[in-house]
Design an enzyme around this catalytic site. Structure first.
Site, mmCIF file in Angstrom:
data_model
loop_
_atom_site.group_PDB
_atom_site.id
_atom_site.type_symbol
_atom_site.label_atom_id
_atom_site.label_comp_id
_atom_site.label_asym_id
_atom_site.label_seq_id
_atom_site.Cartn_x
_atom_site.Cartn_y
_atom_site.Cartn_z
ATOM 1 N N HIS A 275 0.830 -1.218 0.000
ATOM 2 C CA HIS A 275 0.000 0.000 0.000
ATOM 3 C C HIS A 275 0.860 1.262 0.000
ATOM 4 O O HIS A 275 0.507 2.283 0.600
ATOM 5 C CB HIS A 275 -0.951 0.017 1.198
ATOM 6 C CG HIS A 275 -1.905 -1.146 1.218
ATOM 7 N ND1 HIS A 275 -3.036 -1.187 0.430
ATOM 8 C CD2 HIS A 275 -1.885 -2.309 1.911
ATOM 9 C CE1 HIS A 275 -3.687 -2.329 0.652
ATOM 10 N NE2 HIS A 275 -2.998 -3.018 1.539
ATOM 11 N N ASN B 54 -10.196 -3.363 2.184
ATOM 12 C CA ASN B 54 -9.881 -3.302 0.758
ATOM 13 C C ASN B 54 -11.154 -2.990 -0.025
ATOM 14 O O ASN B 54 -12.238 -2.899 0.542
ATOM 15 C CB ASN B 54 -9.287 -4.627 0.274
ATOM 16 C CG ASN B 54 -7.825 -4.804 0.652
ATOM 17 O OD1 ASN B 54 -7.073 -3.847 0.694
ATOM 18 N ND2 ASN B 54 -7.437 -6.029 0.948
#
Length: 485
Positions: free
Chosen positions: A55, A128
């Site tokens: 990320h 997510n």
């Protein structure tokens, strides 16, 4: 009166010359006594904290969460206590595998991390844009992420590793199918759903609990990019999603999501057809329909990307009373791994940074550590228990108990059907999306050098749905292995 701001050092002293180093004569050499030069260069060398291992590339914004439905009978969480209650929040969206300078519009899941600044401390929901994940035990996470990163010899992305791992980890099939479908490249961060993915536990004032899953539905509508358009944008504007989010908020087009939960009675966990703690599986909404909780609106851009987006830290272990964890093996590992990554990347005192600091008063016995920039507790009590009036525990904030049993050993989940839900998803697609999903898979698998890896993965697709496997095999110029039939 001169209204110009004075340039100073970090300790507040005015700088006399910011253009020329202090040297011995006009030619030099440079003198070590030029402390402004030394500080300037030393700080420059440290301007980049280590990027997130996963990320790394992301964008964020501030906003608020507002309760729109009474869920107080399910949870005692204060920020969910009454309709109309608003809580300030910060959201960060990201790709997963790419580095900090990578393109936004690649085929990859998107991180959907939310920080709620509640009156009882910060609550982080770190999810997510997909309801499931590739693996279901945290012990496999480092290996999985290694396959998404660069080959240690060539320093190139390695499709062989990606598909070798997936083909040997059939639990990944559901998420792989989502990733390769039309949902694999969101058009923008604003046009995608979010999910808590894991199962969590809500507990009410009476100590009664339920299992829950979060669904965060975009009110802008779902929009996605094709592989071709995503690749084109990646070359022309690799910061496309970052730019879109910033510009939308800047012009007052504030993105909004509705937040829902699925609620499962605790006792159902022992009898449901899927293990409710397996993050590679979803709960049927026919069995556990969505219940509205509230809405989130992002209405303010960061003033400084590094201070707010880059230094924002999220952990699924940042919980508040009324919200507990579940035995989900992937979640259990993340409870440690996320906070530990922040202690390494940003420092032990990362929660004291403005973007992470809770709105309510913080009282801990934690002291010292790098970048301790407050009063470090002053001269107050620094151990516990103590008889000096230091902060004490609040018994009612304890996590609710739940029974555990069994033998301590390395063991997997009891349920190992990795094909039904992936096949159901494939069959839910219309013919056009099925064709595009197959094309995306074939394109991604073409560079794999080993036919053994391709054939192993084809078997998984075939077991999910025979047509699925046959079409992927045909696209790769192979045949479905006889043993799969």
């Amino acid at each position: 009166m001169d209204s110009k701001k004075k340039l100073t050092t970090s300790w507040g002293a005015p700088v006399g010359d910011n253009q020329n180093s202090i040297t011995a004569g006009s030619r030099g050499p440079t003198l070590i006594q030029d402390v402004h030069l030394l500080e300037k260069l030393a700080h420059f060398n440290r301007e980049r904290v280590p990027e997130r291992v996963v990320h790394a590339k992301g964008a964020g914004a501030h906003g608020y969460f507002e309760v729109t439905n009474d869920v107080s009978k399910y949870t005692k969480a204060d920020f969910l206590s009454k309709v109309g209650k608003r809580t300030p929040m910060f959201a960060r969206f990201s790709t997963v595998a790419g580095e900090n300078g990578s393109a936004d519009s690649v085929r990859d899941p998107r991180g959907f991390a939310l920080k709620f600044y509640t009156e009882e401390g910060n609550y982080d929901l770190v999810g997510n844009n997909t309801p499931v994940f590739f693996i279901r035990d945290a012990i496999k996470f480092p290996d999985f992420i290694h396959t998404q990163k660069r080959h240690p010899k060539t320093h190139l992305k390695n499709p062989n590793a990606v598909w070798d791992f997936w083909s040997l980890s059939p639990e990944s099939l559901h998420q792989v199918t989502i990733l390769m479908s039309d949902r694999g490249i969101p058009a923008t961060f604003r046009h995608m759903h979010g999910f808590g993915s894991h199962t969590f536990k809500w507990v009410n004032q009476d100590g009664d609990g339920v299992w829950i899953k979060y669904h965060i539905k975009t009110q802008q509508g779902i929009k996605n990019l094709t592989e071709e358009v995503g690749t084109k944008i990646a070359g022309e504007n690799p910061d496309y999603h970052t730019e879109d989010l910033f510009n939308a908020i800047e012009k007052g087009d504030y993105p909004e999501w509705k937040v829902y939960v699925q609620i499962m009675p605790l006792e159902d966990a022992d009898t449901y057809k899927w293990d409710p703690f397996d993050v590679t599986k979803v709960w049927s909404q026919k069995d556990y329909p969505l219940i509205e909780v509230g809405k989130m609106v992002l209405d303010r851009n960061p003033e400084n990307y590094f201070a707010e987006v880059e230094q924002a830290t999220f952990s699924p272990g940042a919980l508040v009373p009324g919200i507990d964890v579940s035995p989900d093996k992937m979640l259990q590992g993340r409870l440690f791994a996320y906070a530990d990554a922040h202690r390494y990347r940003v420092g032990a005192n990362h929660n004291a940074l403005p973007i992470n600091r809770p709105k309510n008063e913080v009282n801990t016995y934690q002291r010292d550590g790098q970048m301790r920039f407050d009063d470090n507790g002053g001269g107050s009590s620094y151990y516990e228990p103590n008889s000096l009036g230091g902060p004490e525990e609040t018994e009612e904030a304890k996590q609710a108990a739940y029974p555990v049993s069994g033998v301590a050993e390395s063991v997997g989940y009891d349920h190992n059907d990795h094909y039904t839900q992936a096949g159901d998803l494939y069959r839910l697609m219309d013919e056009g999306e099925r064709e595009r999903t197959v094309q995306n898979i074939v394109g991604a698998m073409m560079p794999v050098e080993s036919d053994d890896i391709k054939l192993r993965q084809i078997q998984h697709f075939y077991k999910a749905d025979p047509e699925f496997g046959e079409k992927v095999a045909k696209g790769l110029g192979l045949s479905v292995p006889q043993e799969a039939r």
